[in-house]
Design a protein around this motif. Structure first.
Motif, PDB file in Angstrom:
ATOM      1  N   GLY A  86      47.088  51.826  -0.565  1.00 15.07           N
ATOM      2  CA  GLY A  86      46.135  52.507   0.565  1.00 15.07           C
ATOM      3  C   GLY A  86      44.856  51.539   0.902  1.00 15.07           C
TER       4      GLY A  86
ATOM      5  N   THR B 155      40.477  52.286   1.276  1.00 14.84           N
ATOM      6  CA  THR B 155      39.166  53.038   0.901  1.00 14.84           C
ATOM      7  C   THR B 155      37.981  52.405   1.540  1.00 14.84           C
ATOM      8  OG1 THR B 155      40.215  53.851  -1.280  1.00 14.84           O
ATOM      9  CG2 THR B 155      37.963  54.305  -0.890  1.00 14.84           C
TER      10      THR B 155
ATOM     11  N   GLY C 172      46.872  47.561  -6.705  1.00 17.34           N
ATOM     12  CA  GLY C 172      46.180  46.626  -7.439  1.00 17.34           C
ATOM     13  C   GLY C 172      46.474  45.178  -7.048  1.00 17.34           C
ATOM     14  N   ASP C 173      47.483  44.905  -6.210  1.00 19.45           N
ATOM     15  CA  ASP C 173      47.544  43.706  -5.575  1.00 19.45           C
ATOM     16  C   ASP C 173      47.205  43.631  -4.069  1.00 19.45           C
ATOM     17  OD1 ASP C 173      48.630  40.971  -5.309  1.00 19.45           O
ATOM     18  OD2 ASP C 173      49.503  41.445  -7.134  1.00 19.45           O
TER      19      ASP C 173
HETATM   20  P1  ADP Z   1      42.611  44.248   0.129  1.00 21.07           P
HETATM   21  O1  ADP Z   1      41.244  43.820   0.382  1.00 21.07           O
HETATM   22  O2  ADP Z   1      43.540  43.248  -0.134  1.00 21.07           O
HETATM   23  O3  ADP Z   1      43.101  45.186   1.150  1.00 21.07           O
HETATM   24  P2  ADP Z   1      41.619  46.730  -1.002  1.00 21.07           P
HETATM   25  O4  ADP Z   1      40.517  46.297  -2.137  1.00 21.07           O
HETATM   26  O5  ADP Z   1      41.466  47.546   0.048  1.00 21.07           O
HETATM   27  O6  ADP Z   1      42.497  45.376  -1.043  1.00 21.07           O
HETATM   28  O7  ADP Z   1      42.628  47.440  -2.256  1.00 21.07           O
HETATM   29  C1  ADP Z   1      43.004  47.160  -3.567  1.00 21.07           C
HETATM   30  C2  ADP Z   1      44.306  47.679  -4.161  1.00 21.07           C
HETATM   31  O8  ADP Z   1      43.924  48.935  -3.964  1.00 21.07           O
HETATM   32  C3  ADP Z   1      45.522  47.790  -3.095  1.00 21.07           C
HETATM   33  O9  ADP Z   1      46.665  47.687  -4.060  1.00 21.07           O
HETATM   34  C4  ADP Z   1      45.406  48.952  -2.289  1.00 21.07           C
HETATM   35  O10 ADP Z   1      46.670  49.131  -1.775  1.00 21.07           O
HETATM   36  C5  ADP Z   1      44.849  49.872  -3.360  1.00 21.07           C
HETATM   37  N1  ADP Z   1      44.006  50.997  -2.741  1.00 21.07           N
HETATM   38  C6  ADP Z   1      43.044  51.080  -2.054  1.00 21.07           C
HETATM   39  N2  ADP Z   1      42.679  52.467  -1.617  1.00 21.07           N
HETATM   40  C7  ADP Z   1      43.584  52.902  -2.143  1.00 21.07           C
HETATM   41  C8  ADP Z   1      43.769  54.365  -2.020  1.00 21.07           C
HETATM   42  N3  ADP Z   1      42.931  55.226  -1.386  1.00 21.07           N
HETATM   43  N4  ADP Z   1      44.862  54.932  -2.629  1.00 21.07           N
HETATM   44  C9  ADP Z   1      45.836  54.384  -3.332  1.00 21.07           C
HETATM   45  N5  ADP Z   1      45.455  53.107  -3.209  1.00 21.07           N
HETATM   46  C10 ADP Z   1      44.451  52.260  -2.783  1.00 21.07           C
END
Ligand code: ADP
Ligand code: MG
Length: 318
Positions: A117, A119, A24-25
């Motif tokens: 992670g 996505t 979430g962060d």
């Molecule tokens: P950023 O743009 O800062 O990289 P993201 O939108 O990619 O942030 O991700 C938002 C949050 O969701 C982050 O805490 C990230 O680690 C988490 N996250 C993204 N994809 C996944 C996933 N497939 N599984 C677990 N956590 C995820």
């Protein structure tokens, strides 16, 4: 269509244990225990290469974490945190839900938290990064094997490779054998507990992902030693034993990947301790040979006759 953020919130956000800040962060925060080292590994699974598009999604979720847990096992580490980076061709919620269920079931079984992670949209690809802890200076490495060490393997070998050969129609398994062997390919059980118990007991360890001979070869190279292996001592399941007259089955046992068992070396005087550990864990541990000062890998059969072997396991670029 759900957004990337909807998918993360719905499928990949759960309370995380032992974590200061999880999903979430911009990044996660973890606190490593006093006196421990952080152990980090990453492993990637590509559709069409490491699994089939039509495979059960829960199994793919299980396996993408299992292969990473296996790396922790091989180091003797206690796994704690994982990051999941996933490229999905479409927001198929049924597939993602099943995938998440398979991944979290195994994560829960090992007390591992998903803390972040990435996505994105793209060809189905799953990259997991795992972090664990081990007592400072105690991790099992590939480079620790010593001349005279016994060479041990856990479980049975060749199960996953024979199942894969069956799926690729290289060999045809009887239905009851396929029912036993296919789960060994799709939902391997990483030997995390065994790895931890080998700390202070084994001199070196590796997990068998690319086949016994190839993976043992990495240990020999890193340790600057050689080995003698009794190919008839290599443990096989009852299901595999029935196919050993086929070259494909013999190849699966010695050089087939994907079993995720451990291969480790230990001083001969630790023999009875290792046998006791095997009973305690209810996991076969079998001595298959020993480490030699002389470099190279020499194979022989139960009668001591030399066995020649050409294939050296799987290499993505070979
Ligand atoms: P950023 O743009 O800062 O990289 P993201 O939108 O990619 O942030 O991700 C938002 C949050 O969701 C982050 O805490 C990230 O680690 C988490 N996250 C993204 N994809 C996944 C996933 N497939 N599984 C677990 N956590 C995820
Ligand atoms: Mg991101």
């Amino acid at each position: 269509m759900p957004s990337e953020f909807d998918l993360i919130a719905k499928f990949f956000t759960r309370p995380a244990k032992r974590t200061v800040l999880g999903v979430g962060d911009d990044a996660a925060l973890v606190r490593v225990s006093e006196g421990k080292e952080l152990v980090v590994a990453a492993d990637m699974l590509l559709a069409g290469r490491h699994f089939f598009h039509e495979d059960d999604a829960a199994g793919v979720g299980h396996k993408s974490l299992a292969v990473n847990l296996s790396d922790m096992a091989a180091m003797g580490a206690t796994p704690r945190w994982v990051l999941l980076s996933i490229a999905l061709p479409e927001a198929d919620e049924r597939w993602i839900g099943n995938f998440a269920q398979g991944l979290f079931a195994l994560a829960d079984a090992h007390g591992v938290a998903l803390i972040g992670g990435d996505t994105t949209k793209g060809a189905l690809t799953i990259a997991v990064t795992i972090m664990g802890e081990v007592e400072r200076g105690q991790a099992l490495r590939r480079g620790g094997a010593k001349p005279g060490d016994d060479i041990w393997v856990s479980g049975t070998l060749g199960d996953a490779a024979l199942a894969l050969a069956h799926l690729k129609r290289g060999i045809s398994l009887a239905p009851h054998d396929a029912a036993v062997l296919l789960p060994r390919l799709h939902t391997p059980a990483p030997r995390v507990k065994l790895g931890q118990k080998l700390l202070g007991l084994a001199h070196s360890a590796i997990d068998i992902s690319d086949g016994l001979l190839a993976d043992l070869g990495h240990v020999l190279e890193a340790s600057k030693v050689g080995a003698e292996i009794d190919v008839d001592a290599v443990p096989v399941s009852a299901a595999v034993r029935g196919y050993l007259e086929h070259a494909a089955a013999r190849e699966a046992v010695l050089a087939g990947g994907d079993d995720y068992e451990l291969c480790f070396t230990a001083a001969p005087k630790r023999h009875t301790e290792i046998e006791a550990l095997s009973r305690r864990l209810k996991l076969n541990l079998t001595r298959v040979g020993h480490i030699t000062r002389k470099k190279g890998l020499a194979l022989h059969d139960a009668q001591g006759r030399p066995v020649t072997w050409e294939h050296k396991g799987f290499d993505h670029f070979a």
